[in-house]
Design a protein around this motif. Structure first.
Motif, PDB file in Angstrom:
ATOM      1  N   VAL A 240      36.628  38.491  52.303  1.00 44.97           N
ATOM      2  CA  VAL A 240      35.352  39.196  52.355  1.00 44.97           C
ATOM      3  C   VAL A 240      35.609  40.683  52.083  1.00 44.97           C
ATOM      4  N   GLY A 241      34.760  41.261  51.258  1.00 42.96           N
ATOM      5  CA  GLY A 241      34.903  42.675  50.899  1.00 42.96           C
ATOM      6  C   GLY A 241      35.508  42.878  49.524  1.00 42.96           C
ATOM      7  N   GLN A 242      36.187  41.849  49.006  1.00 51.56           N
ATOM      8  CA  GLN A 242      36.727  41.948  47.658  1.00 51.56           C
ATOM      9  C   GLN A 242      35.589  41.795  46.664  1.00 51.56           C
ATOM     10  N   ALA A 243      35.564  42.663  45.669  1.00 47.87           N
ATOM     11  CA  ALA A 243      34.546  42.608  44.618  1.00 47.87           C
ATOM     12  C   ALA A 243      35.081  43.327  43.394  1.00 47.87           C
ATOM     13  N   CYS A 244      34.507  43.028  42.265  1.00 44.75           N
ATOM     14  CA  CYS A 244      34.937  43.664  41.021  1.00 44.75           C
ATOM     15  C   CYS A 244      34.941  45.190  41.140  1.00 44.75           C
ATOM     16  N   ALA A 245      33.955  45.748  41.823  1.00 43.47           N
ATOM     17  CA  ALA A 245      33.829  47.204  41.936  1.00 43.47           C
ATOM     18  C   ALA A 245      35.053  47.854  42.562  1.00 43.47           C
ATOM     19  N   ASN A 246      35.790  47.122  43.423  1.00 44.32           N
ATOM     20  CA  ASN A 246      36.978  47.724  44.026  1.00 44.32           C
ATOM     21  C   ASN A 246      38.271  47.059  43.542  1.00 44.32           C
ATOM     22  N   CYS A 247      38.205  46.499  42.341  1.00 45.69           N
ATOM     23  CA  CYS A 247      39.371  45.889  41.685  1.00 45.69           C
ATOM     24  C   CYS A 247      39.925  46.861  40.650  1.00 45.69           C
ATOM     25  N   GLN A 248      41.233  46.876  40.489  1.00 44.05           N
ATOM     26  CA  GLN A 248      41.847  47.809  39.545  1.00 44.05           C
ATOM     27  C   GLN A 248      41.484  47.519  38.092  1.00 44.05           C
ATOM     28  N   PHE A 249      41.008  46.327  37.780  1.00 46.81           N
ATOM     29  CA  PHE A 249      40.666  45.984  36.401  1.00 46.81           C
ATOM     30  C   PHE A 249      39.239  46.394  36.019  1.00 46.81           C
ATOM     31  N   PHE A 250      38.423  46.755  37.007  1.00 46.77           N
ATOM     32  CA  PHE A 250      37.041  47.201  36.788  1.00 46.77           C
ATOM     33  C   PHE A 250      37.079  48.601  36.202  1.00 46.77           C
TER      34      PHE A 250
ATOM     35  N   ALA B 231      38.643  41.063  28.457  1.00 47.16           N
ATOM     36  CA  ALA B 231      38.635  41.712  27.139  1.00 47.16           C
ATOM     37  C   ALA B 231      37.509  42.731  26.975  1.00 47.16           C
ATOM     38  N   GLY B 232      37.245  43.478  28.030  1.00 52.60           N
ATOM     39  CA  GLY B 232      36.245  44.533  27.944  1.00 52.60           C
ATOM     40  C   GLY B 232      34.811  44.092  28.119  1.00 52.60           C
ATOM     41  N   LYS B 233      34.579  42.808  28.345  1.00 53.51           N
ATOM     42  CA  LYS B 233      33.208  42.359  28.597  1.00 53.51           C
ATOM     43  C   LYS B 233      32.746  42.899  29.951  1.00 53.51           C
ATOM     44  N   GLN B 234      31.436  42.955  30.128  1.00 52.56           N
ATOM     45  CA  GLN B 234      30.836  43.494  31.340  1.00 52.56           C
ATOM     46  C   GLN B 234      30.888  42.480  32.485  1.00 52.56           C
ATOM     47  N   VAL B 235      31.394  42.926  33.640  1.00 54.70           N
ATOM     48  CA  VAL B 235      31.366  42.104  34.845  1.00 54.70           C
ATOM     49  C   VAL B 235      30.436  42.761  35.856  1.00 54.70           C
ATOM     50  N   ASN B 236      29.925  41.979  36.766  1.00 51.39           N
ATOM     51  CA  ASN B 236      29.056  42.479  37.817  1.00 51.39           C
ATOM     52  C   ASN B 236      29.915  43.154  38.886  1.00 51.39           C
ATOM     53  N   ALA B 237      29.525  44.338  39.321  1.00 51.49           N
ATOM     54  CA  ALA B 237      30.277  45.065  40.349  1.00 51.49           C
ATOM     55  C   ALA B 237      30.404  44.256  41.630  1.00 51.49           C
ATOM     56  N   LYS B 238      29.425  43.390  41.903  1.00 47.29           N
ATOM     57  CA  LYS B 238      29.440  42.556  43.110  1.00 47.29           C
ATOM     58  C   LYS B 238      30.131  41.223  42.869  1.00 47.29           C
ATOM     59  N   GLY B 239      30.694  41.042  41.675  1.00 41.88           N
ATOM     60  CA  GLY B 239      31.359  39.796  41.319  1.00 41.88           C
ATOM     61  C   GLY B 239      32.783  39.724  41.833  1.00 41.88           C
ATOM     62  N   TRP B 240      33.459  38.642  41.479  1.00 45.09           N
ATOM     63  CA  TRP B 240      34.852  38.431  41.898  1.00 45.09           C
ATOM     64  C   TRP B 240      35.479  37.374  40.999  1.00 45.09           C
ATOM     65  N   CYS B 241      36.802  37.495  40.776  1.00 46.27           N
ATOM     66  CA  CYS B 241      37.578  36.434  40.129  1.00 46.27           C
ATOM     67  C   CYS B 241      38.974  36.406  40.760  1.00 46.27           C
ATOM     68  N   SER B 242      39.705  35.361  40.483  1.00 51.82           N
ATOM     69  CA  SER B 242      41.016  35.172  41.114  1.00 51.82           C
ATOM     70  C   SER B 242      42.071  36.155  40.620  1.00 51.82           C
ATOM     71  N   ALA B 243      41.774  36.963  39.613  1.00 52.74           N
ATOM     72  CA  ALA B 243      42.712  37.988  39.140  1.00 52.74           C
ATOM     73  C   ALA B 243      42.558  39.289  39.936  1.00 52.74           C
ATOM     74  N   TYR B 244      41.702  39.283  40.941  1.00 48.52           N
ATOM     75  CA  TYR B 244      41.427  40.474  41.735  1.00 48.52           C
ATOM     76  C   TYR B 244      42.694  41.142  42.269  1.00 48.52           C
ATOM     77  N   VAL B 245      42.767  42.468  42.058  1.00 50.15           N
ATOM     78  CA  VAL B 245      43.821  43.302  42.627  1.00 50.15           C
ATOM     79  C   VAL B 245      43.146  44.564  43.147  1.00 50.15           C
ATOM     80  N   LYS B 246      43.345  44.862  44.419  1.00 49.98           N
ATOM     81  CA  LYS B 246      42.684  46.014  45.029  1.00 49.98           C
ATOM     82  C   LYS B 246      43.105  47.305  44.332  1.00 49.98           C
ATOM     83  N   LYS B 247      42.104  48.174  44.077  1.00 46.74           N
ATOM     84  CA  LYS B 247      42.384  49.489  43.493  1.00 46.74           C
ATOM     85  C   LYS B 247      43.288  50.268  44.420  1.00 46.74           C
ATOM     86  N   ALA B 248      44.197  50.976  43.823  1.00 48.76           N
ATOM     87  CA  ALA B 248      45.108  51.815  44.619  1.00 48.76           C
ATOM     88  C   ALA B 248      44.429  53.070  45.097  1.00 48.76           C
TER      89      ALA B 248
END
Length: 103
Positions: A61-71, A86-103
């Motif tokens: 809980v709390g993980q989302a695209c907006a706080n992922c290093q790939f966003f 590949a540069g496509k638009q993701v939803n800031a409230k979204g998530w995928c299994s490649a999630y890595v927390k922004k440093a």
């Protein structure tokens, strides 16, 4: 100004190439759909609260695209390009299994 046939062909080819490039860039910046093959493979959801916790046990809980290093967006952006998709638009409230927390 008088154009030779060769000049005309070069200018026409250059214009056509730039139009094709613009169209390809626009297509790449479209939204990632949950139905896309890559999105399905990575378990992408436009709403992180709908992630299958049984299938993706690494989701927290709390993980989302907006706080992922790939966003690639800024704080407060609703959508932004993602390097994983590949540069496509993701939803800031979204998530995928490649999630890595922004440093």
């Amino acid at each position: 100004m008088k154009f030779s046939r060769r000049s005309f062909m070069l200018v026409t080819a250059g214009l056509a190439s730039s139009l094709i490039l613009e169209r390809n860039v626009a297509a790449q910046t479209g939204p990632v759909l949950e139905s896309d093959a890559n999105a399905q493979a990575l378990g992408y959801k436009t709403d992180a609260s709908k992630v299958d916790h049984a299938k993706y046990a690494n989701y927290q809980v709390g993980q989302a695209c907006a706080n992922c290093q790939f966003f690639q967006g800024k704080a407060g952006d609703a959508t932004a390009p993602c390097t994983i998709f590949a540069g496509k638009q993701v939803n800031a409230k979204g998530w995928c299994s490649a999630y890595v927390k922004k440093a």
